[in-house]
Design a protein around this motif. Sequence first.
Motif, PDB file in Angstrom:
ATOM      1  N   CYS A  52       0.655  -0.931   0.161  1.00  0.00           N
ATOM      2  CA  CYS A  52       0.324   0.046  -0.304  1.00  0.00           C
ATOM      3  C   CYS A  52       0.813   1.253  -0.281  1.00  0.00           C
ATOM      4  CB  CYS A  52      -0.775   0.180   1.074  1.00  0.00           C
ATOM      5  SG  CYS A  52      -1.969   1.589   0.992  1.00  0.00           S
ATOM      6  N   ASN A  53       0.563   2.246  -1.326  1.00  0.00           N
ATOM      7  CA  ASN A  53       0.831   3.320  -1.185  1.00  0.00           C
ATOM      8  C   ASN A  53       0.801   4.356  -1.106  1.00  0.00           C
ATOM      9  OD1 ASN A  53      -0.323   3.901  -3.633  1.00  0.00           O
ATOM     10  ND2 ASN A  53       1.560   3.084  -4.976  1.00  0.00           N
ATOM     11  N   VAL A  54       1.598   5.600  -1.373  1.00  0.00           N
ATOM     12  CA  VAL A  54       0.516   6.993  -0.719  1.00  0.00           C
ATOM     13  C   VAL A  54      -0.891   7.446  -1.364  1.00  0.00           C
ATOM     14  CG1 VAL A  54       0.967   9.594  -1.541  1.00  0.00           C
ATOM     15  CG2 VAL A  54       3.624   8.106  -0.428  1.00  0.00           C
ATOM     16  N   GLU A  55      -0.780   6.458  -2.724  1.00  0.00           N
ATOM     17  CA  GLU A  55      -2.123   6.943  -3.231  1.00  0.00           C
ATOM     18  C   GLU A  55      -2.465   5.982  -2.786  1.00  0.00           C
ATOM     19  OE1 GLU A  55      -3.269   6.483  -8.336  1.00  0.00           O
ATOM     20  OE2 GLU A  55      -1.173   5.696  -7.360  1.00  0.00           O
ATOM     21  N   ASN A  56      -2.997   4.986  -2.578  1.00  0.00           N
ATOM     22  CA  ASN A  56      -3.816   4.094  -1.662  1.00  0.00           C
ATOM     23  C   ASN A  56      -3.672   4.534  -0.412  1.00  0.00           C
ATOM     24  OD1 ASN A  56      -3.926   2.156  -4.516  1.00  0.00           O
ATOM     25  ND2 ASN A  56      -1.964   1.464  -3.378  1.00  0.00           N
ATOM     26  N   SER A  57      -3.447   4.743   0.684  1.00  0.00           N
ATOM     27  CA  SER A  57      -3.309   5.799   1.735  1.00  0.00           C
ATOM     28  C   SER A  57      -4.746   6.178   2.023  1.00  0.00           C
ATOM     29  CB  SER A  57      -2.362   6.433   2.361  1.00  0.00           C
ATOM     30  OG  SER A  57      -1.941   7.308   1.364  1.00  0.00           O
ATOM     31  N   ILE A  63     -11.192   4.417   5.245  1.00  0.00           N
ATOM     32  CA  ILE A  63     -11.361   3.189   6.457  1.00  0.00           C
ATOM     33  C   ILE A  63     -11.810   4.175   8.223  1.00  0.00           C
ATOM     34  CG2 ILE A  63     -10.457   1.082   8.095  1.00  0.00           C
ATOM     35  CD1 ILE A  63      -9.908  -0.016   4.713  1.00  0.00           C
ATOM     36  N   LEU A  64      -9.927   4.392   8.768  1.00  0.00           N
ATOM     37  CA  LEU A  64     -10.382   5.294   9.288  1.00  0.00           C
ATOM     38  C   LEU A  64     -11.245   5.891  10.574  1.00  0.00           C
ATOM     39  CD1 LEU A  64      -6.710   5.184   9.915  1.00  0.00           C
ATOM     40  CD2 LEU A  64      -7.645   3.709  10.978  1.00  0.00           C
ATOM     41  N   ARG A  65     -11.146   6.928   8.774  1.00  0.00           N
ATOM     42  CA  ARG A  65     -12.676   8.303   9.375  1.00  0.00           C
ATOM     43  C   ARG A  65     -14.106   6.889   9.925  1.00  0.00           C
ATOM     44  NH1 ARG A  65     -11.666   9.809   4.569  1.00  0.00           N
ATOM     45  NH2 ARG A  65      -9.887  11.234   5.336  1.00  0.00           N
ATOM     46  N   ASN A  66     -14.421   6.469   8.574  1.00  0.00           N
ATOM     47  CA  ASN A  66     -15.031   5.647   8.494  1.00  0.00           C
ATOM     48  C   ASN A  66     -16.033   5.167  10.239  1.00  0.00           C
ATOM     49  OD1 ASN A  66     -16.383   7.164   6.507  1.00  0.00           O
ATOM     50  ND2 ASN A  66     -15.800   5.756   5.385  1.00  0.00           N
ATOM     51  N   SER A  67     -14.293   4.262  10.581  1.00  0.00           N
ATOM     52  CA  SER A  67     -14.971   3.480  11.544  1.00  0.00           C
ATOM     53  C   SER A  67     -15.475   3.710  12.897  1.00  0.00           C
ATOM     54  CB  SER A  67     -13.557   2.077  11.648  1.00  0.00           C
ATOM     55  OG  SER A  67     -13.960   0.970  12.634  1.00  0.00           O
ATOM     56  N   GLU A  68     -16.022   2.975  13.903  1.00  0.00           N
ATOM     57  CA  GLU A  68     -16.758   3.810  14.788  1.00  0.00           C
ATOM     58  C   GLU A  68     -16.510   2.266  15.683  1.00  0.00           C
ATOM     59  OE1 GLU A  68     -20.045   4.572  15.589  1.00  0.00           O
ATOM     60  OE2 GLU A  68     -20.280   6.061  14.215  1.00  0.00           O
ATOM     61  N   SER A  69     -15.023   1.720  15.417  1.00  0.00           N
ATOM     62  CA  SER A  69     -14.942  -0.253  16.461  1.00  0.00           C
ATOM     63  C   SER A  69     -13.271   0.144  16.610  1.00  0.00           C
ATOM     64  CB  SER A  69     -15.409  -1.018  16.052  1.00  0.00           C
ATOM     65  OG  SER A  69     -15.373  -1.226  14.729  1.00  0.00           O
ATOM     66  N   ASP A  76       1.690  -2.117   9.189  1.00  0.00           N
ATOM     67  CA  ASP A  76       3.596  -2.228   8.594  1.00  0.00           C
ATOM     68  C   ASP A  76       3.899  -2.584   7.699  1.00  0.00           C
ATOM     69  OD1 ASP A  76       3.094  -2.104  11.066  1.00  0.00           O
ATOM     70  OD2 ASP A  76       3.500  -4.065  12.192  1.00  0.00           O
ATOM     71  N   HIS A  77       4.892  -3.443   7.338  1.00  0.00           N
ATOM     72  CA  HIS A  77       5.845  -2.971   5.953  1.00  0.00           C
ATOM     73  C   HIS A  77       4.778  -2.484   4.430  1.00  0.00           C
ATOM     74  CE1 HIS A  77       9.165  -5.595   8.034  1.00  0.00           C
ATOM     75  NE2 HIS A  77       7.930  -5.827   8.593  1.00  0.00           N
ATOM     76  N   ASN A  78       4.272  -1.238   4.664  1.00  0.00           N
ATOM     77  CA  ASN A  78       3.772  -0.860   4.029  1.00  0.00           C
ATOM     78  C   ASN A  78       4.385   0.241   3.272  1.00  0.00           C
ATOM     79  OD1 ASN A  78       1.126  -2.737   2.353  1.00  0.00           O
ATOM     80  ND2 ASN A  78       1.043  -2.124   4.482  1.00  0.00           N
ATOM     81  N   PRO A  79       4.998   0.654   2.068  1.00  0.00           N
ATOM     82  CA  PRO A  79       5.491   1.836   1.428  1.00  0.00           C
ATOM     83  C   PRO A  79       4.334   3.571   2.105  1.00  0.00           C
ATOM     84  CG  PRO A  79       4.973  -0.104  -0.787  1.00  0.00           C
ATOM     85  CD  PRO A  79       4.274  -0.061   0.490  1.00  0.00           C
ATOM     86  N   LEU A  80       4.512   3.549   2.519  1.00  0.00           N
ATOM     87  CA  LEU A  80       2.926   4.598   2.823  1.00  0.00           C
ATOM     88  C   LEU A  80       3.652   5.956   3.151  1.00  0.00           C
ATOM     89  CD1 LEU A  80       0.878   3.240   5.994  1.00  0.00           C
ATOM     90  CD2 LEU A  80      -0.021   3.208   4.071  1.00  0.00           C
ATOM     91  N   GLU A  83       3.641  10.942   3.808  1.00  0.00           N
ATOM     92  CA  GLU A  83       1.759  11.583   3.272  1.00  0.00           C
ATOM     93  C   GLU A  83       1.451  10.454   3.365  1.00  0.00           C
ATOM     94  OE1 GLU A  83       5.251  11.059   1.071  1.00  0.00           O
ATOM     95  OE2 GLU A  83       5.840  12.584  -0.120  1.00  0.00           O
ATOM     96  N   GLY A  84       1.557   9.578   3.298  1.00  0.00           N
ATOM     97  CA  GLY A  84       0.452   8.236   3.502  1.00  0.00           C
ATOM     98  C   GLY A  84      -0.143   8.336   4.782  1.00  0.00           C
TER      99      GLY A  84
END
Length: 419
Positions: A52-57, A63-69, A76-80, A83-84
């Motif tokens: 998962c790179n910057v574009e896919n971040s 997901i983090l914006r919508n999850s409430e749980s 880990d181990h994603n080229p974020l 910027e990501g």
Amino acid sequence: MYALSTSFQNFKYLKTLCLWNVQMDKGAYIAMDKFLSRHKYLEVFQFLYCNCNVENSIYLASILRNSESLEDISLDHNPLRGEGIVNLFLGIKENSASKVKKLSLRYCEASGEFCEAIIPLLGGNKTITELDLCGNFIGQDGVMFLATALMNNNVLKVLNLSSNNITDEQELYGRTLLTPAASKSNLSSSPSSATNNNNNTQNSSFGAGGLVSAGLSNEVNLMNSNPSTDLTSQANNNYNASTVTNGMDAENGSGSGNGGDASSVHESVNDNDNTSINGSGSKSKQGSTVNLDESNNSSNTNNNSIRITTSTLTYLADAVSREESAITHLDLRGNSIGNNGGEIMLEALKARKAIVAAKKKTAPIFICQVTERMKSDIFSKIFDINKYMQEMEKKRGGKKKKGKKGKKGKKVNIIFIYN
């Protein structure tokens, strides 16, 4: 991902989702976002080695914006990259119902610059208690920015900065400081410092914690506007020579924070002292320091004092050693912080130990893990305080109450997919 979202969409009690080494396109990310939004009990999300790179971040941020749980997230181990990671923190900030407590971003190829962008995001966060940034390239710049964020964060308990190319570079923005710039420095429980002849002036350009961007920008502007200006002489107008008590016995023969080589330290003198003293003008002996402020020699001489040179680690130590800090575990292993950095973190540990000793039941313990790339006596003292903190933690723990066992049922609590 499409098969996953359709096959398990009705398993409403799903608590853990692990996706390892799964290569996904844009459509798959969107499907995953919709899938996770349906599961209101999902607490753990692991997304490792998925490229998962910057574009896919932006999809992970959604997901983090919508999850409430979600409470425990490992990416880990994603080229974020930086910027990501900023996108992820923005997603958490924009979710007023966010419950994220643990965030792991190990080996995401992030450099220190991104830390400046997350100062307000991490500083104002009220849910994250554990942050793992192991294996990135935080460096000196990142430490400075993180220290600024930590001055405003009283929630984060565990911070992992191991293997982040953090070294103790004593030169900071073209000069070497001899004391923390902050008026509220907590690095030593019993600092011995020289004062001005007026005895009523105090530098406050850096503000609380010794780190305000305006203070740094003024000095950067000074460098740009007058490159020939000697910043060391400018620092002499704001800072006085100082010694920091390290609490070590003189008979132990512990050296100065920079390994005993006083020639690498720029000495600072009082405003009214016109004598020019260079780095080789005096030598620091083991277990003692010669105070260069002659007017205060008689009152400030301490045979058990050493000179600790201010570096970026000073600001991190200042942030984690303050009484309001919630930090209990700081991991600096895999970094070459050296003798001076070891002394700085030792003073932070001493400050927190004094607080813990005074408030045995309320003050949080503090453990700082370092690599054995320093003098053995410094490392031993750090180890001893860490051991004391661990013992205090065990005493406070007591007996844990056993939770009630739930009823047995055929509920799918975890999905693990490894390609």
